[in-house]
Enzyme design. Structure first.
Site, PDB file in Angstrom:
ATOM      1  N   ASP A  32      69.355  32.689 -27.016  1.00  0.00           N
ATOM      2  CA  ASP A  32      68.410  33.594 -26.352  1.00  0.00           C
ATOM      3  C   ASP A  32      69.190  34.597 -25.529  1.00  0.00           C
ATOM      4  OD1 ASP A  32      66.018  34.604 -24.795  1.00  0.00           O
ATOM      5  OD2 ASP A  32      65.059  32.852 -25.677  1.00  0.00           O
TER       6      ASP A  32
ATOM      7  N   ASN B 231      63.064  32.913 -34.487  1.00  0.00           N
ATOM      8  CA  ASN B 231      61.837  32.907 -33.676  1.00  0.00           C
ATOM      9  C   ASN B 231      61.777  34.076 -32.692  1.00  0.00           C
ATOM     10  OD1 ASN B 231      59.574  31.565 -31.953  1.00  0.00           O
ATOM     11  ND2 ASN B 231      61.308  31.769 -30.537  1.00  0.00           N
TER      12      ASN B 231
ATOM     13  N   TYR C 243      54.725  46.400 -34.110  1.00  0.00           N
ATOM     14  CA  TYR C 243      54.894  44.945 -34.211  1.00  0.00           C
ATOM     15  C   TYR C 243      54.406  44.450 -35.581  1.00  0.00           C
ATOM     16  CZ  TYR C 243      54.105  40.001 -32.835  1.00  0.00           C
ATOM     17  OH  TYR C 243      54.093  38.629 -32.756  1.00  0.00           O
TER      18      TYR C 243
ATOM     19  N   THR D 276      51.436  31.686 -24.999  1.00  0.00           N
ATOM     20  CA  THR D 276      52.787  31.830 -24.441  1.00  0.00           C
ATOM     21  C   THR D 276      52.800  33.070 -23.550  1.00  0.00           C
ATOM     22  OG1 THR D 276      53.596  33.326 -26.147  1.00  0.00           O
ATOM     23  CG2 THR D 276      53.796  30.959 -26.616  1.00  0.00           C
TER      24      THR D 276
HETATM   25  P1  NAD Z   1      57.851  34.512 -25.797  1.00  0.00           P
HETATM   26  O1  NAD Z   1      57.902  35.913 -25.297  1.00  0.00           O
HETATM   27  O2  NAD Z   1      57.475  33.433 -24.879  1.00  0.00           O
HETATM   28  O3  NAD Z   1      59.239  34.093 -26.469  1.00  0.00           O
HETATM   29  C1  NAD Z   1      60.068  35.004 -27.124  1.00  0.00           C
HETATM   30  C2  NAD Z   1      61.505  34.603 -26.886  1.00  0.00           C
HETATM   31  O4  NAD Z   1      62.344  35.509 -27.598  1.00  0.00           O
HETATM   32  C3  NAD Z   1      61.900  34.701 -25.388  1.00  0.00           C
HETATM   33  O5  NAD Z   1      62.599  33.557 -24.992  1.00  0.00           O
HETATM   34  C4  NAD Z   1      62.775  35.940 -25.350  1.00  0.00           C
HETATM   35  O6  NAD Z   1      63.748  35.934 -24.331  1.00  0.00           O
HETATM   36  C5  NAD Z   1      63.404  35.891 -26.735  1.00  0.00           C
HETATM   37  N1  NAD Z   1      63.936  37.192 -27.126  1.00  0.00           N
HETATM   38  C6  NAD Z   1      63.369  38.421 -27.000  1.00  0.00           C
HETATM   39  N2  NAD Z   1      64.204  39.367 -27.433  1.00  0.00           N
HETATM   40  C7  NAD Z   1      65.331  38.735 -27.853  1.00  0.00           C
HETATM   41  C8  NAD Z   1      66.552  39.165 -28.421  1.00  0.00           C
HETATM   42  N3  NAD Z   1      66.805  40.469 -28.634  1.00  0.00           N
HETATM   43  N4  NAD Z   1      67.466  38.231 -28.764  1.00  0.00           N
HETATM   44  C9  NAD Z   1      67.234  36.922 -28.546  1.00  0.00           C
HETATM   45  N5  NAD Z   1      66.110  36.443 -27.997  1.00  0.00           N
HETATM   46  C10 NAD Z   1      65.165  37.352 -27.668  1.00  0.00           C
HETATM   47  O7  NAD Z   1      56.827  34.588 -27.037  1.00  0.00           O
HETATM   48  P2  NAD Z   1      56.434  33.524 -28.170  1.00  0.00           P
HETATM   49  O8  NAD Z   1      54.984  33.613 -28.342  1.00  0.00           O
HETATM   50  O9  NAD Z   1      57.076  32.214 -27.958  1.00  0.00           O
HETATM   51  O10 NAD Z   1      57.082  34.246 -29.440  1.00  0.00           O
HETATM   52  C11 NAD Z   1      57.884  33.579 -30.396  1.00  0.00           C
HETATM   53  C12 NAD Z   1      57.718  34.246 -31.749  1.00  0.00           C
HETATM   54  O11 NAD Z   1      56.395  34.044 -32.206  1.00  0.00           O
HETATM   55  C13 NAD Z   1      57.927  35.764 -31.747  1.00  0.00           C
HETATM   56  O12 NAD Z   1      58.610  36.157 -32.911  1.00  0.00           O
HETATM   57  C14 NAD Z   1      56.523  36.304 -31.771  1.00  0.00           C
HETATM   58  O13 NAD Z   1      56.463  37.610 -32.307  1.00  0.00           O
HETATM   59  C15 NAD Z   1      55.841  35.275 -32.619  1.00  0.00           C
HETATM   60  N6  NAD Z   1      54.390  35.216 -32.491  1.00  0.00           N
HETATM   61  C16 NAD Z   1      53.794  34.960 -31.299  1.00  0.00           C
HETATM   62  C17 NAD Z   1      52.408  34.892 -31.219  1.00  0.00           C
HETATM   63  C18 NAD Z   1      51.682  34.596 -29.925  1.00  0.00           C
HETATM   64  O14 NAD Z   1      50.450  34.766 -29.875  1.00  0.00           O
HETATM   65  N7  NAD Z   1      52.335  34.146 -28.880  1.00  0.00           N
HETATM   66  C19 NAD Z   1      51.641  35.091 -32.374  1.00  0.00           C
HETATM   67  C20 NAD Z   1      52.298  35.359 -33.562  1.00  0.00           C
HETATM   68  C21 NAD Z   1      53.674  35.405 -33.625  1.00  0.00           C
END
Ligand code: NAD
Length: 248
Positions: free
Chosen positions: A37, A85, A148, A183
């Site tokens: 991360d 992720n 996105y 989240t």
């Molecule tokens: P989150 O924001 O809690 O977690 C995202 C993580 O990615 C964080 O720890 C952040 O520091 C890390 N991150 C961001 N940019 C980065 C980079 N350049 N390099 C390394 N790490 C980086 O959100 P989440 O919901 O846990 O998201 C996880 C995945 O799930 C993402 O790809 C998101 O697009 C996807 N997603 C989330 C949802 C939702 O509703 N939460 C729905 C569909 C998809």
């Protein structure tokens, strides 16, 4: 016996949210886990708590991928799994989205996934697994998240091509398409439960937002041998949101 005994798995964006739950569950299932991360303090803290390795990794930077994979191979001698992720979300209409903002999202979400496959697959054991995190918006549209959604559709395409190109080594590549998951990304201001509950009761057939632990269980399924004959597929996990609309 854990479902991932003896395997070494990298989870990007694992300091919090879905990635954190994936790291926790994979560790419980016997894997050596690499928490990667840009949130160093949170990532270090989690890694220490669960007995994992933390590596600083900005997924959009190719040179950092090289260093991260070197560190994993030095620590464990192998790598068997990758969960791409890490991701970011920005709200804007397409017409108001500056190119810089669009490209920033592409760099993290789409190039991050591509670079992960490119850096890890050559050093991955035959029979390994890659799980890419796309989204509900990777298979349908959603207003105000155009950049996105474009990257998440691209991740589904990357997943299919990677599955075809890596199949001869037994490496399976699948994608997860979560709907709304509770989240920091979906609820950045930690809106009071009442407001979130009412929204998702209306939008989602199962009547609630998803939990990151539920996505982690799908990631486990796609990483473990339970999914041994599955590759190249997007898996929607959304409480029925994509199934259609109700007119009543
Ligand atoms: P989150 O924001 O809690 O977690 C995202 C993580 O990615 C964080 O720890 C952040 O520091 C890390 N991150 C961001 N940019 C980065 C980079 N350049 N390099 C390394 N790490 C980086 O959100 P989440 O919901 O846990 O998201 C996880 C995945 O799930 C993402 O790809 C998101 O697009 C996807 N997603 C989330 C949802 C939702 O509703 N939460 C729905 C569909 C998809």
């Amino acid at each position: 016996m854990g479902k991932l005994d003896g395997r070494v798995v990298i989870v990007t964006g694992a300091a919090r949210g879905q990635g954190e739950q994936e790291a926790r569950l994979f560790r419980e299932e016997g894997a050596e886990v690499v928490v990667a991360d840009v949130l160093d303090e949170q990532g270090h803290g989690l890694a220490k708590e669960i007995g994992a390795l933390y590596v600083h990794l900005d997924v959009g930077r190719e040179e950092e991928w090289g260093a991260a994979v070197d560190a994993v191979v030095e620590a464990y001698g192998r790598v068997d799994g990758l969960v791409n992720n890490a991701g970011i979300l920005r709200f804007n209409t397409l017409l108001d989205t500056p190119l810089d903002e669009f490209m920033q999202i592409v760099k993290v979400n789409q190039a991050g996934c591509f670079l992960g496959i490119k850096a890890v697959a050559p050093r991955m054991s035959d029979g390994g697994t890659i799980v890419n995190t796309a989204s509900y918006t990777g298979v349908t549209g959603m207003a105000y998240v155009g950049a996105y959604a474009a990257t998440k559709h691209a991740i589904v395409g990357l997943t299919r091509v990677a599955a075809l190109e890596l199949a001869d080594r037994g490496i399976r590549v699948n994608a997860m398409c979560p709907g709304a998951i509770d989240t920091a990304m979906s609820n950045p201001d930690a809106a009071p439960d009442g407001a979130t509950d009412a929204l998702y009761r209306k939008l989602v057939p199962l009547g609630r937002i998803g939990r990151p632990e539920e996505v982690a269980r799908l990631a486990l399924f796609l990483t473990a041998d339970d999914s041994s004959y599955i590759t190249g597929q997007p898996f929607v996990i959304d409480g029925g949101w994509l199934a259609g609309v109700s007119i009543v």
